[in-house]
Motif scaffolding. Structure first.
Motif, PDB file in Angstrom:
ATOM      1  N   TYR A  73       0.849  -1.179   0.000  1.00  0.00           N
ATOM      2  CA  TYR A  73       0.000   0.000   0.000  1.00  0.00           C
ATOM      3  C   TYR A  73       0.890   1.235   0.000  1.00  0.00           C
ATOM      4  CZ  TYR A  73      -3.535  -3.403   1.221  1.00  0.00           C
ATOM      5  OH  TYR A  73      -4.355  -4.492   1.203  1.00  0.00           O
ATOM      6  N   ARG A  74       0.567   2.169  -0.862  1.00  0.00           N
ATOM      7  CA  ARG A  74       1.346   3.397  -0.924  1.00  0.00           C
ATOM      8  C   ARG A  74       0.710   4.423   0.000  1.00  0.00           C
ATOM      9  NH1 ARG A  74      -0.382   7.055  -4.906  1.00  0.00           N
ATOM     10  NH2 ARG A  74      -1.681   7.306  -3.079  1.00  0.00           N
ATOM     11  N   CYS A 127      -3.808   6.792   1.570  1.00  0.00           N
ATOM     12  CA  CYS A 127      -3.316   5.420   1.434  1.00  0.00           C
ATOM     13  C   CYS A 127      -4.143   4.755   0.347  1.00  0.00           C
ATOM     14  CB  CYS A 127      -3.491   4.682   2.766  1.00  0.00           C
ATOM     15  SG  CYS A 127      -2.970   2.951   2.745  1.00  0.00           S
ATOM     16  N   THR A 128      -3.604   3.714  -0.254  1.00  0.00           N
ATOM     17  CA  THR A 128      -4.334   3.019  -1.315  1.00  0.00           C
ATOM     18  C   THR A 128      -5.084   1.793  -0.798  1.00  0.00           C
ATOM     19  OG1 THR A 128      -2.271   1.849  -1.834  1.00  0.00           O
ATOM     20  CG2 THR A 128      -2.831   3.760  -3.213  1.00  0.00           C
ATOM     21  N   ASP A 140      -6.323   6.301  -6.726  1.00  0.00           N
ATOM     22  CA  ASP A 140      -7.054   6.669  -5.499  1.00  0.00           C
ATOM     23  C   ASP A 140      -8.542   6.841  -5.784  1.00  0.00           C
ATOM     24  OD1 ASP A 140      -4.443   8.837  -4.093  1.00  0.00           O
ATOM     25  OD2 ASP A 140      -4.749   6.656  -3.999  1.00  0.00           O
ATOM     26  N   PRO A 150      -3.075  -3.120  -4.858  1.00  0.00           N
ATOM     27  CA  PRO A 150      -4.268  -3.191  -4.000  1.00  0.00           C
ATOM     28  C   PRO A 150      -5.569  -3.056  -4.792  1.00  0.00           C
ATOM     29  CG  PRO A 150      -2.628  -1.744  -3.025  1.00  0.00           C
ATOM     30  CD  PRO A 150      -2.145  -2.087  -4.384  1.00  0.00           C
TER      31      PRO A 150
END
Lengths: 468, 882
Positions: free
Chosen positions: A425-426, A436-437, B387, B426
């Motif tokens: 997670y970035r 955060c992702t 995002d 993710p």
């Protein structure tokens, strides 16, 4: 062992059941508090000056404590069956605190100095036995009949043939423990929004739509509360306001109501402070019926930071069951930074060692009678973050550096990667903003506090784990 | 090698399991446990999705075996509460130290699974002294439920120990959602009330104890449904006056209950005593004070009547009586307040000052607001796109955010920065998880979540879902699905392109100049894109025009068209002509693509007919080359079921021009091409709220067709027969100051005011308030809306009245407009049914007091015709006397 899953096996132990008994020409309210092996303090002995009002307000506390505004079917077996309120006796007040079984409502009744005419014998915090027969008896109380009150472990006369110990074992879910503690810090983030007269509040309760579980926006307009589905200037967000009906009976005695809204997160927490001539009843509601108070807002950030030993020591040393902890006094006497003091107080609140008095905007000293120092460790996101940091899962891509293109003191954002399972997670932290992702952040943004990955990065930064 | 026990389980032979377990030691049992637990888990997994009586035989046998071998913790974690006959024998043979705990756990599971089969086994354990009585309410509730299945009396007499203790616990227990005395009595074959009374008459149960126990239960303030049985039971005992007198204090205390029916019960008892002369006012006056805080009119009026009687007999009670009654001056009902004030005044009360202030605030009308819209910033980077994509999958909205992501992925799909896989890991994982079970249908338009997860997979992995067997969703969600698929096909090939339909401003609007620039910029690529589109269209039978273009046309803002038209001068081909026509040109040549020209026609003027386009493309419904008309109506049906007649009112509409196909049926609607979204709107039905909200921005300039669908959905569910949570989305646009409230929007507003569901009514009321404030609703238009409601017999007028009155309290202006509107509605179309008329007149009376007004002459004539002694006549008299 995953801290988040740890519930607390707890035993309520009393020398008898609290009771309201009739005596010649008067009634006697015996509120039995937890019995200790080596001492049975008697906190207070006197007369309640407005028996009907005080009785109805105590019923409100009992009703909130046993309320389950929301129970997921799968949680039926795990829901706390019955908890007892916590009482704190100090020089000027008696405070009764309770937390609903569903973890979405916190209630506190402050009986002020003019509520009880009597002798205050001791100070401290403990559990107080509330039971169904006592609640039923309280509902029958009328003004005009004097009511004697005794509060303490020895409040009940011991039966002549021997003690009759009342023991009740309960499992206190970790979510309940955390929520009870965290709601104090949650209140510290609230600000007054508007005030109502008692009549206006009763009308508001009467006209409250049934079964409204989602969010609403409240504003004070033309002598009443406007409830809207949309935000507007001056309105506060409120979740699950149908829960306010639990205050129906108590509202009969109320002169004024002050309503507080939250200034952080998604801003749906509210608190309702009902004032009578000799008491205040405060009901704090979580953002949504199915949500608690735990871990909201900036609390987790505060708990994730390393404790400031000097500030913490000073704050702890100042605790003496006072009704108002004076932050200014601490700042001046110990030469401390105000923000630091307030953060340590928030940490103590999360540990159940202080409560928050909305009316005065100050913390007060009381220590929840559970194993409170463990409570912060129950925060699942904090525990998860610690595990990530301890497992060296955080990798920094960039570190906070002063930026030549920004104002002095501004820094370039931190970029880091946090490995969890089979993905990374970035995390980007730019001043007060972080993202955060992960799925949590995608769903809630920052409205419910940082995700465990952001917390882990902050922890790693603080620890100096900067190796890439 | 399976053990004998495992074989017995696999054979479903419970009796054999019992025999095999009987001689085992605890150590032997524990040794068998792991394999049996694993077997039980496997059986549960294998039978997922199967049904039938034999399905669970193996599972229940396995559960039995596990309960005979595992620890209690293991049992709780794996046994899914099946009660096998053999469980008693198994556990008694085992005699574990946790047997009581098992019994309490089983009883709690009973509540969750709504089954009381375990009770006889637990009861047997108690009777045989193996365990004490379980300390859980379900022990007693399960007993009550078991008893009701045949004869309660015989049940109790066959186990007489229950009569000494267990039966009395039923008066102590609140019950729960599944089991309570009220519910058990309502649905039981045998009735507890009658049975207990029989046993009492037989001398088996003590009458006094029953009378007291039922009052004790009522003292506990159980919720209304659960406490009802106790008050009904008490009355079923027919207490004598002497018996009531002995319990006078209890009745008086119950007047302070927070449960209204309990208060009514107590008042009735006190009234009975009062009527018999058994009590005096002095005994009771203080105790009745809580009743004057009640919201229920009947409680206040009944108590007032009692109080008046006491004061009449004992004048010294006057001051106290006035104090006690005072809280009811705050009551919500005017007639209650008037009655209380009259009583207080008659007994010495003098108000400090007469106040005519109605508590309303003055509010100016909002001036007509220009369409000020907030611009939307496009996504610039792949990082930001990741995002935003993740957010859309989780939050499924709002629509502007969804459109941003469509635009972002369309433009950026070819970019692959160096850490692309790491960054998108993710999102990839989450998207796969979301569509784990719905992959084939993910891009059809059923679900926003699935659509964006599917689109993410197309972007990240170049993969598209296989052909789905499921039909496309009903209504305009089909169009949205087609849009998303159109984008996904291109994105999977990493062919970046700008989207024509991306909103430039919130609310789904596109600035015309931006649209023209996009059309110009995309023309070079459009030949190839159109070729592919055309090929796909031919294969699938769908429209040959890009749905992106159709959507863009329907979103054109009304402002800024002149400049855009000038800029569009050089656009070539049929598309160029259509764009210019949409922007207002009178010289365009209408081409052959019907769907394109319908969209252009509606973009040109959403509310007017377009003869130029109609000349080439025959209008095929409202929202094509003509604005069209929609008329709402009800279809009334009756059905006879078990000798009872049920009425239903079906919400329908007539269209002009009429559609070729019956859009109310799936097969009719399926014949409407996806290129006609304005027609598809008419059959938009039940869907998730997030998708519903997205469909609301397909044609923001004119939502009449969409509102028509909303009228049908709300109208067919006015009394909330089904949980259609998406329906509130139809009401939300009514709050916007750009939404006209004549036509279907006005009908929808009325239906919202009449809807039973709280939030629907709430939003409708807010929309009414907002529309009066911003001038969209004046007295004439609102009068039409309310008059329409009055003319429909099946509408619950009291519900409407309550919401309208609340809206009137918003400000002086609101009160005036609404008062005038209701007056007009009563003049035009007063409710025919007497009860409804009474409620409508009551509303008008309240509004007249609020605005200090009198009825206008046409209405006065009508009021004079109302005779009789019912509520309508009473209200008419009151109005005439103003």
């Amino acid at each position: 062992m995953a801290a988040a899953a740890v519930d607390l096996e707890y035993t309520y132990r009393y020398r008898g059941e609290s009771a309201l008994t009739a005596d010649v020409g008067r009634t006697r309210l015996s509120l039995v508090t937890t019995s200790q092996p080596d001492c049975d303090p008697l906190f207070l002995h006197g007369n309640i000056l407005s028996p009907k009002r005080t009785g109805d307000l105590l019923i409100a506390v009992a009703d909130v404590v046993q309320s389950r505004f929301h129970i997921p079917a799968a949680m039926l077996a795990k829901i706390l069956r019955q908890s007892d309120p916590v009482i704190t006796c100090s020089d000027e007040q008696c405070r009764f605190e309770g937390f609903s079984a569903c973890c979405g409502a916190y209630v506190r009744l402050d009986l002020l100095a003019n509520a009880i005419d009597g002798e205050r014998l001791d100070r401290g915090t403990t559990n107080v036995n509330f039971n169904a027969p006592m609640r039923t008896a309280l509902s029958r109380v009328r003004d005009g009949e004097p009511m004697e009150v005794k509060i303490g472990a020895g409040a009940i006369e011991v039966e002549s043939r021997g003690e009759s110990i009342v023991e009740r074992k309960v499992t206190l879910p970790s979510r309940w423990l955390r929520g009870f503690a965290d709601v104090q810090a949650s209140q510290a983030r609230m600000r007054p929004a508007f005030e109502l007269s008692g009549a206006e509040f009763r009308r508001f309760l009467r006209e409250l739509p049934q079964g409204v579980k989602g969010e609403a926006w409240l504003s004070y307009v033309g002598g009443g509360v406007r409830i809207s589905t949309r935000s507007s200037p001056g309105a506060i967000g409120a979740g699950g306001i149908s829960r306010l009906r639990v205050l129906d009976t108590a509202s009969r005695h109320v002169d004024r109501v002050r309503v507080y809204g939250s200034m952080e997160g998604d801003g749906l927490e509210t608190a309702w402070e009902l004032s009578t001539p000799d008491s205040r009843l405060t009901l704090a509601l979580s953002p949504e019926v199915w949500r608690g108070f735990s871990g909201e807002g900036q609390l987790l950030d505060s708990l994730a930071e390393t404790e400031d030993p000097k500030a913490m020591a000073a704050v702890k040393a100042s605790l003496r069951w006072q009704e108002h902890i004076d932050v200014d006094e601490l700042v001046v006497n110990y030469g401390l930074d105000r923000d630091r003091v307030e953060r340590e107080l928030a940490r103590l609140a999360a540990s159940g060692l202080v409560g928050y008095d909305l009316h005065h905007g100050t913390y007060f000293h009381r220590e929840l009678p559970f194993r409170s120092e463990a409570i912060p460790k129950l925060q699942p996101r904090l525990a998860g973050a610690r595990k990530l940091v301890d497992g060296d899962s955080v990798t920094f891509e960039t570190l906070p550096q002063p930026s030549p293109w920004k104002e002095e003191g501004d820094k370039e954002p931190v970029k880091a990667w946090v490995r969890s399972g089979d993905v990374e997670y970035r995390v980007i932290i730019d001043g007060d903003n972080a993202r955060c992702t992960c799925v949590w952040f995608a769903k809630h943004g920052g409205s419910r506090g940082p995700c465990k990955h952001i917390l882990a990065v902050n922890m790693a930064l603080e620890r100096g784990d900067n190796a890439d | 090698m399976p053990t004998e026990l495992e074989n017995a389980v696999n054979a479903g032979d419970a009796a054999l399991v019992v025999r095999l377990l009987a001689p085992m030691t605890e150590a032997d049992r524990r040794a068998e446990a792991p394999a049996l637990i694993a077997l039980l888990r496997k059986i549960k997994k294998d039978q997922r999705g199967t049904w039938g009586p034999q399905t669970y035989v193996r599972e229940s046998t396995a559960s039995l075996a596990v309960q005979g071998t595992a620890s209690l913790t293991e049992i709780k974690s794996v046994v899914r509460f099946y009660v096998e006959e053999g469980v008693f024998d198994v556990l008694v043979a085992r005699r574990p130290p946790w047997l009581l705990e098992w019994a309490e756990w089983s009883l709690r599971e009973s509540e969750q699974y709504r089954s009381v089969q375990v009770w006889p086994f637990v009861r047997r354990m108690v009777k045989e002294g193996l365990i004490p009585r379980p300390n859980v309410d379900m022990y007693y509730l399960a007993m009550a439920d078991r008893a009701k299945q045949n004869s309660v009396k015989e049940f109790l007499l066959s186990d007489p120990d229950l009569l000494d203790y267990d039966v009395w616990q039923l008066f102590r227990i609140e019950g729960n959602q599944q089991f309570s005395m009220s519910g058990i009595e309502k649905y039981g074959r045998s009735k507890w009330t009658a049975s207990l009374i029989e046993l009492m008459n037989d001398g088996v149960l003590d009458r006094n104890r029953l009378l007291d126990a039922s009052l004790d239960a009522l003292s506990r303030d159980f919720p209304e449904f659960r406490s009802g049985w106790f008050s009904r039971f008490h009355e079923a005992l027919s207490p004598t006056i002497d018996e009531r007198l002995v319990r006078q204090t209890r009745y008086l205390e119950l007047i302070g209950s927070k449960i209204p029916p309990t208060v009514s019960f107590a008042l009735n008892a006190v009234a009975a005593l009062d009527k018999a002369g058994a009590i005096t006012g002095r005994d009771c006056v203080d105790a009745v004070s809580p009743a004057f805080f009640a919201a229920e009119k009947k409680i206040v009026t009944q108590t007032l009547k009692l109080l008046a009687g006491w004061v009449k007999r004992d004048q010294e009670l006057k001051p106290r009586a006035v104090d006690i009654a005072a809280p009811a001056l705050e009551h919500g009902a005017r007639d209650v307040r008037e009655a209380v004030l009259a009583f207080m005044t008659a007994n010495g009360y003098s108000p400090a000052s007469e106040t005519t202030a109605n508590g309303l605030v003055d509010e100016p009308i909002d001036q007509e607001q220009p369409l000020e819209l907030t611009p939307i910033a496009p996504i610039e980077t792949v990082e930001d796109l990741v995002d935003a994509f993740a957010q859309c999958i989780e939050t499924e909205g709002p629509p502007d955010d969804l459109e941003r992501v469509l635009d972002g992925v369309s433009r950026l799909c070819a970019e692959r920065p160096s850490d692309f896989d790491r960054l998108t890991g993710p999102l990839r994982k989450r998207a796969r998880k979301v569509v784990e079970n719905t992959w084939p249908t993910s891009l059809q338009g059923y679900s926003v979540k699935d659509a964006f997860a599917g689109l993410a997979i197309a972007w990240l992995e170049g993969e598209l879902p296989p052909v789905s067997n499921r039909p496309d969703p009903r209504g305009v969600a089909r169009f949205i699905g087609a849009r998303v698929r159109e984008i996904a096909v291109r994105v999977a090939r990493r062919e970046a392109a700008i989207l024509l339909a991306t909103p430039t401003h919130e609310g789904g609007w596109i600035a015309p100049i931006a649209f023209v620039e996009r059309v110009r910029e995309s023309n070079a690529a459009s030949t190839k894109a159109n070729f592919l589109q055309s090929l796909l269209s031919k294969l699938s039978g769908q429209s040959q025009v890009s749905v992106d273009l159709l959507q863009a046309l329907l979103r054109l803002q009304p402002d800024g068209r002149e400049e855009a038209l000038t800029s569009a001068a050089g656009l070539a081909g049929e598309i160029g002509d259509a764009v210019r026509h949409a922007l207002g040109s009178d010289t365009a040549t209408v081409g052959p693509s019907t769907a394109l020209w319908f969209a252009a026609s509606r973009a040109r003027d959403p509310w007017a007919d377009d003869p130029l386009v109609s000349a080439r493309h025959r209008p095929s419904g409202p929202g094509t080359s003509v604005a069209g008309k929609i008329e709402f109506r009800w279809r009334h049906t009756e059905s006879l079921i078990q000798s009872k007649t049920y009425e239903h009112h079906w919400a329908e509409f007539d269209l002009e021009p009429a559609l070729q196909f019956d859009i109310s049926k799936a097969e009719g609607e399926a014949r409407i091409d996806v290129g006609y979204p304005t027609l598809l709107m008419l059959s938009t039905g039940s869907m998730e709220p997030s998708m519903m909200r997205w469909t609301s921005v397909v044609w923001p300039a004119n939502r009449e067709n969409w509102f028509a669908a909303g009228c049908r959905m709300l109208g067919n569910n006015l009394d909330w027969w089904g949980a259609e949570w998406g329906n509130i989305c139809y009401l939300e646009p009514l709050l916007e100051h750009t939404t006209h409230l004549d036509g279907m929007a006005g009908v929808l507003l009325g239906l919202g005011l009449a809807a039973k569901e709280t939030k629907e009514g709430w939003i409708a009321r807010e929309a009414l308030v907002a529309a009066v404030r911003d001038g969209r609703l004046d007295a004439d238009l609102l009068g039409l809306i309310i008059g329409r409601l009055f003319s429909w017999d099946h509408i619950k007028i009291p519900r409407v009245a309550e919401r309208v009155l609340q809206a009137a309290r918003e400000s002086t202006r609101h009160a005036q407009v609404i008062h005038e509107a209701v007056g007009k509605a009563l003049s035009m179309s007063p409710p025919a049914e007497s009860g409804a008329l009474g409620a409508a007149l009551d509303l008008f009376y309240e509004l007249s007091i609020l605005t200090n007004s009198r009825p206008a002459p046409p209405l006065l004539d009508f009021l004079r015709t109302i005779k009789g002694s019912n509520r309508s006549a009473t209200m008419a008299k009151k109005l005439l006397s103003l």
